[in-house]
Design a protein around this motif. Structure first.
Motif, short mmCIF file in Angstrom:
data_model
loop_
_atom_site.label_atom_id
_atom_site.label_comp_id
_atom_site.label_asym_id
_atom_site.label_seq_id
_atom_site.Cartn_x
_atom_site.Cartn_y
_atom_site.Cartn_z
N ILE A 104 44.94 27.25 41.23
CA ILE A 104 44.58 26.53 42.46
C ILE A 104 43.06 26.50 42.60
CG2 ILE A 104 44.65 26.58 44.98
CD1 ILE A 104 47.48 27.80 44.72
N GLY A 105 42.42 27.63 42.39
CA GLY A 105 40.97 27.72 42.51
C GLY A 105 40.23 26.82 41.55
N VAL A 106 40.70 26.75 40.31
CA VAL A 106 40.06 25.90 39.31
C VAL A 106 40.14 24.43 39.72
CG1 VAL A 106 40.29 25.00 36.95
CG2 VAL A 106 40.30 27.47 37.37
N HIS A 107 41.33 23.99 40.10
CA HIS A 107 41.51 22.58 40.46
C HIS A 107 40.80 22.23 41.77
CE1 HIS A 107 43.96 21.47 37.10
NE2 HIS A 107 44.63 22.59 37.26
N PHE A 108 40.80 23.16 42.71
CA PHE A 108 40.08 22.93 43.96
C PHE A 108 38.59 22.80 43.67
CE2 PHE A 108 37.82 24.10 47.80
CZ PHE A 108 38.56 23.49 48.80
N GLY A 109 38.07 23.67 42.83
CA GLY A 109 36.65 23.61 42.46
C GLY A 109 36.29 22.31 41.78
N GLU A 110 37.17 21.83 40.90
CA GLU A 110 36.91 20.56 40.22
C GLU A 110 36.86 19.39 41.20
OE1 GLU A 110 40.00 20.26 37.30
OE2 GLU A 110 39.07 21.73 35.97
N MET A 111 37.73 19.42 42.21
CA MET A 111 37.81 18.29 43.14
C MET A 111 36.75 18.34 44.23
SD MET A 111 41.60 17.14 43.58
CE MET A 111 42.67 17.00 42.19
N PHE A 112 36.43 19.54 44.69
CA PHE A 112 35.54 19.66 45.85
C PHE A 112 34.21 20.32 45.54
CE2 PHE A 112 39.79 19.42 47.78
CZ PHE A 112 39.59 18.35 48.64
N GLY A 113 34.08 20.90 44.34
CA GLY A 113 32.82 21.54 43.99
C GLY A 113 32.56 22.82 44.75
N GLY A 114 33.60 23.49 45.18
CA GLY A 114 33.44 24.73 45.94
C GLY A 114 34.58 25.68 45.67
N ARG A 115 34.52 26.81 46.32
CA ARG A 115 35.56 27.83 46.18
C ARG A 115 36.69 27.59 47.17
NH1 ARG A 115 34.00 33.42 47.42
NH2 ARG A 115 36.17 33.94 47.24
N CYS A 116 37.87 27.93 46.75
CA CYS A 116 39.05 27.83 47.61
C CYS A 116 39.50 29.24 47.96
CB CYS A 116 40.18 27.10 46.86
SG CYS A 116 41.72 27.05 47.78
N LEU A 117 39.61 29.52 49.24
CA LEU A 117 40.13 30.81 49.68
C LEU A 117 41.61 30.64 49.97
CD1 LEU A 117 37.27 31.84 52.12
CD2 LEU A 117 37.57 32.48 49.72
N THR A 118 42.43 31.41 49.30
CA THR A 118 43.87 31.29 49.50
C THR A 118 44.37 32.45 50.34
OG1 THR A 118 44.31 32.46 47.43
CG2 THR A 118 44.23 30.06 47.34
N LYS A 119 45.46 32.23 51.00
CA LYS A 119 46.09 33.26 51.81
C LYS A 119 47.39 33.65 51.13
CE LYS A 119 47.96 34.21 56.35
NZ LYS A 119 48.33 33.66 57.65
N ARG A 120 47.56 34.91 50.93
CA ARG A 120 48.75 35.40 50.25
C ARG A 120 49.66 36.13 51.23
NH1 ARG A 120 48.68 39.75 45.32
NH2 ARG A 120 50.90 40.17 45.38
N ASN A 121 50.93 35.77 51.22
CA ASN A 121 51.94 36.46 52.01
C ASN A 121 52.94 37.09 51.06
OD1 ASN A 121 51.05 35.73 54.64
ND2 ASN A 121 51.79 33.68 54.25
N ASP A 122 53.11 38.37 51.15
CA ASP A 122 54.10 39.06 50.33
C ASP A 122 55.34 39.35 51.17
OD1 ASP A 122 52.50 39.26 48.02
OD2 ASP A 122 51.48 40.99 48.84
N PHE A 123 56.46 38.88 50.68
CA PHE A 123 57.72 39.11 51.36
C PHE A 123 58.65 39.83 50.42
CE2 PHE A 123 55.99 35.24 53.22
CZ PHE A 123 55.98 35.58 54.55
N ASP A 124 59.23 40.88 50.89
CA ASP A 124 60.22 41.60 50.09
C ASP A 124 61.58 41.06 50.46
OD1 ASP A 124 61.75 43.32 48.62
OD2 ASP A 124 61.19 45.12 49.73
#
Length: 127
Positions: A104-124
């Motif tokens: 996700i970060g690589v493709h976001f960077g290619e499209m927008f020229g910046g870093r993408c901050l993702t939010k992770r939710n862990d569910f058991d």
């Protein structure tokens, strides 16, 4: 973001509310001018986004989001990694979260020229 001007945004909100009742279907009472108040409060709430409002950029960004999702789906098929996409969310095995984050970060960077901050939710989901 899709509206070309303030009056178009107000009209769109009123029209959507009339069609669906989205705002007042949970017991809220209607008041005159709610959409105008909402649109007028936007610049104070999001001053950093002022240059994108009324620029008709919503579809532009939705297209870019869709391209990132397609690139991620392509990556998942090639690896193979099971990924369930729901709008702009991705559900995958815990063991592949970091890899998916990187893609996700690589493709976001290619499209927008910046870093993408993702939010992770862990569910058991184990019983």
């Amino acid at each position: 973001m899709n509206a070309p001007r303030k009056s178009s945004a107000i009209f769109a909100l009123n029209e959507q509310q009339r069609k669906t009742g989205f705002l007042f279907d949970n017991g809220m009472s209607s008041f005159t001018g709610w959409s105008s108040d909402l649109v007028s409060s936007k610049p104070d709430a999001y001053p950093e986004l002022e240059d994108v409002f009324y620029a008709e950029l919503g579809n532009h960004f939705m297209n870019k989001e869709g391209n990132i999702c397609m690139a991620l789906a392509d990556w998942a098929i090639r690896k193979p990694v099971p990924v369930l996409t729901i709008h702009d969310n991705f559900i995958c095995p815990t063991s592949t979260v970091h890899k998916l984050d990187k893609v996700i970060g690589v493709h976001f960077g290619e499209m927008f020229g910046g870093r993408c901050l993702t939010k992770r939710n862990d569910f058991d989901l184990q019983p």
